[in-house]
Design a protein around this motif. Structure first.
Motif, PDB file in Angstrom:
ATOM      1  N   LYS A   1      -4.506  -4.622  11.435  1.00 14.93           N
ATOM      2  CA  LYS A   1      -4.971  -3.873  10.264  1.00 14.93           C
ATOM      3  C   LYS A   1      -5.151  -4.792   9.065  1.00 14.93           C
ATOM      4  O   LYS A   1      -6.037  -4.570   8.244  1.00 14.93           O
ATOM      5  CB  LYS A   1      -4.013  -2.729   9.958  1.00 14.93           C
ATOM      6  N   THR A   2      -4.336  -5.824   8.994  1.00 14.64           N
ATOM      7  CA  THR A   2      -4.493  -6.805   7.915  1.00 14.64           C
ATOM      8  C   THR A   2      -5.837  -7.522   8.060  1.00 14.64           C
ATOM      9  O   THR A   2      -6.565  -7.695   7.082  1.00 14.64           O
ATOM     10  CB  THR A   2      -3.332  -7.814   7.928  1.00 14.64           C
ATOM     11  N   GLN A   3      -6.190  -7.916   9.267  1.00 14.65           N
ATOM     12  CA  GLN A   3      -7.463  -8.586   9.533  1.00 14.65           C
ATOM     13  C   GLN A   3      -8.630  -7.653   9.217  1.00 14.65           C
ATOM     14  O   GLN A   3      -9.612  -8.065   8.600  1.00 14.65           O
ATOM     15  CB  GLN A   3      -7.537  -9.056  10.987  1.00 14.65           C
ATOM     16  N   LYS A   4      -8.528  -6.401   9.626  1.00 13.75           N
ATOM     17  CA  LYS A   4      -9.596  -5.435   9.338  1.00 13.75           C
ATOM     18  C   LYS A   4      -9.755  -5.229   7.833  1.00 13.75           C
ATOM     19  O   LYS A   4     -10.867  -5.097   7.331  1.00 13.75           O
ATOM     20  CB  LYS A   4      -9.304  -4.099  10.022  1.00 13.75           C
ATOM     21  N   SER A   5      -8.647  -5.219   7.125  1.00 12.05           N
ATOM     22  CA  SER A   5      -8.693  -5.067   5.673  1.00 12.05           C
ATOM     23  C   SER A   5      -9.383  -6.271   5.030  1.00 12.05           C
ATOM     24  O   SER A   5     -10.207  -6.122   4.117  1.00 12.05           O
ATOM     25  CB  SER A   5      -7.278  -4.900   5.114  1.00 12.05           C
ATOM     26  N   LEU A   6      -9.068  -7.471   5.509  1.00 12.66           N
ATOM     27  CA  LEU A   6      -9.718  -8.682   4.996  1.00 12.66           C
ATOM     28  C   LEU A   6     -11.224  -8.631   5.258  1.00 12.66           C
ATOM     29  O   LEU A   6     -12.023  -8.968   4.386  1.00 12.66           O
ATOM     30  CB  LEU A   6      -9.109  -9.931   5.624  1.00 12.66           C
TER      31      LEU A   6
ATOM     32  N   ASN B   1      -0.956   0.350  -3.077  1.00 15.01           N
ATOM     33  CA  ASN B   1      -1.548   1.690  -3.115  1.00 15.01           C
ATOM     34  C   ASN B   1      -2.549   1.896  -1.973  1.00 15.01           C
ATOM     35  O   ASN B   1      -3.397   2.779  -2.026  1.00 15.01           O
ATOM     36  CB  ASN B   1      -2.241   1.933  -4.458  1.00 15.01           C
ATOM     37  N   ALA B   2      -2.437   1.086  -0.916  1.00 11.85           N
ATOM     38  CA  ALA B   2      -3.364   1.179   0.212  1.00 11.85           C
ATOM     39  C   ALA B   2      -3.298   2.559   0.855  1.00 11.85           C
ATOM     40  O   ALA B   2      -2.225   3.157   0.966  1.00 11.85           O
ATOM     41  CB  ALA B   2      -3.028   0.107   1.246  1.00 11.85           C
ATOM     42  N   GLU B   3      -4.455   3.069   1.278  1.00  7.78           N
ATOM     43  CA  GLU B   3      -4.495   4.349   1.995  1.00  7.78           C
ATOM     44  C   GLU B   3      -3.858   4.216   3.377  1.00  7.78           C
ATOM     45  O   GLU B   3      -3.199   5.136   3.841  1.00  7.78           O
ATOM     46  CB  GLU B   3      -5.942   4.817   2.160  1.00  7.78           C
ATOM     47  N   ASP B   4      -4.046   3.075   4.015  1.00  4.66           N
ATOM     48  CA  ASP B   4      -3.505   2.839   5.344  1.00  4.66           C
ATOM     49  C   ASP B   4      -1.986   2.658   5.251  1.00  4.66           C
ATOM     50  O   ASP B   4      -1.496   1.815   4.494  1.00  4.66           O
ATOM     51  CB  ASP B   4      -4.154   1.594   5.961  1.00  4.66           C
TER      52      ASP B   4
ATOM     53  N   LYS C   1       0.248  -0.304   3.441  1.00  6.05           N
ATOM     54  CA  LYS C   1       1.083   0.146   2.326  1.00  6.05           C
ATOM     55  C   LYS C   1       2.543  -0.254   2.548  1.00  6.05           C
ATOM     56  O   LYS C   1       3.220  -0.726   1.630  1.00  6.05           O
ATOM     57  CB  LYS C   1       0.966   1.662   2.168  1.00  6.05           C
ATOM     58  N   ARG C   2       3.021  -0.094   3.768  1.00  6.86           N
ATOM     59  CA  ARG C   2       4.407  -0.441   4.094  1.00  6.86           C
ATOM     60  C   ARG C   2       4.630  -1.958   3.949  1.00  6.86           C
ATOM     61  O   ARG C   2       5.621  -2.397   3.382  1.00  6.86           O
ATOM     62  CB  ARG C   2       4.758   0.033   5.507  1.00  6.86           C
ATOM     63  N   LYS C   3       3.678  -2.756   4.453  1.00  8.19           N
ATOM     64  CA  LYS C   3       3.789  -4.212   4.327  1.00  8.19           C
ATOM     65  C   LYS C   3       3.794  -4.635   2.860  1.00  8.19           C
ATOM     66  O   LYS C   3       4.568  -5.499   2.457  1.00  8.19           O
ATOM     67  CB  LYS C   3       2.627  -4.902   5.044  1.00  8.19           C
ATOM     68  N   ALA C   4       2.917  -4.031   2.070  1.00 10.01           N
ATOM     69  CA  ALA C   4       2.839  -4.374   0.647  1.00 10.01           C
ATOM     70  C   ALA C   4       4.103  -3.948  -0.087  1.00 10.01           C
ATOM     71  O   ALA C   4       4.540  -4.632  -1.015  1.00 10.01           O
ATOM     72  CB  ALA C   4       1.616  -3.731   0.009  1.00 10.01           C
TER      73      ALA C   4
END
Length: 117
Positions: free
Chosen positions: A4-9, A76-79, A83-86
């Motif tokens: 999900k981090t890669q997809k976000s990037l 404030n990520a929707e995912d 959000k948990r990682k941040a």
């Protein structure tokens, strides 16, 4: 399968590449360290993308100046995963990129710089 981090990037890079002014701001090294390069805080892109590029310091390599950019996740990520990682550390830097500061580039140089970014 990409994380999900890669997809976000990937979503963040697509967001940056779709606007000439966003690309120009980054490629010219504009902005103050600690502030965001993209996306702007607030609005629907910030939460939807779930990550950001922050402006870092200017570094010198082989006589040239580069602006360091830092990839970080948004609290404030929707995912929920992002959000948990941040929430664990919203200032954690997952990746950096050094972009040579130049006032003007040809279209080809700009495209190459964005591929390298």
């Amino acid at each position: 399968m990409p994380s999900k981090t890669q997809k976000s990037l990937e979503a963040l890079m697509a967001y940056i590449k779709q606007s000439k002014s966003r690309r120009t701001t980054i490629l010219r090294g504009q902005g103050e360290p600690g502030h965001r390069a993209a996306p702007a805080r607030g609005g629907n892109h910030d939460a939807r993308i779930g990550s950001r590029i922050d402006i870092g310091e200017i570094v010198k390599k082989t006589g040239k100046e580069y602006r360091r950019y830092k990839f970080q996740l948004n609290s404030n990520a929707e995912d929920s995963t992002l959000k948990r990682k941040a929430a664990q550390d919203s200032h954690k830097v997952y990746s950096t990129a050094d972009v040579e500061i130049k006032e003007s580039r040809t279209q080809e140089e700009e495209e190459q710089a964005m591929r390298d970014f």
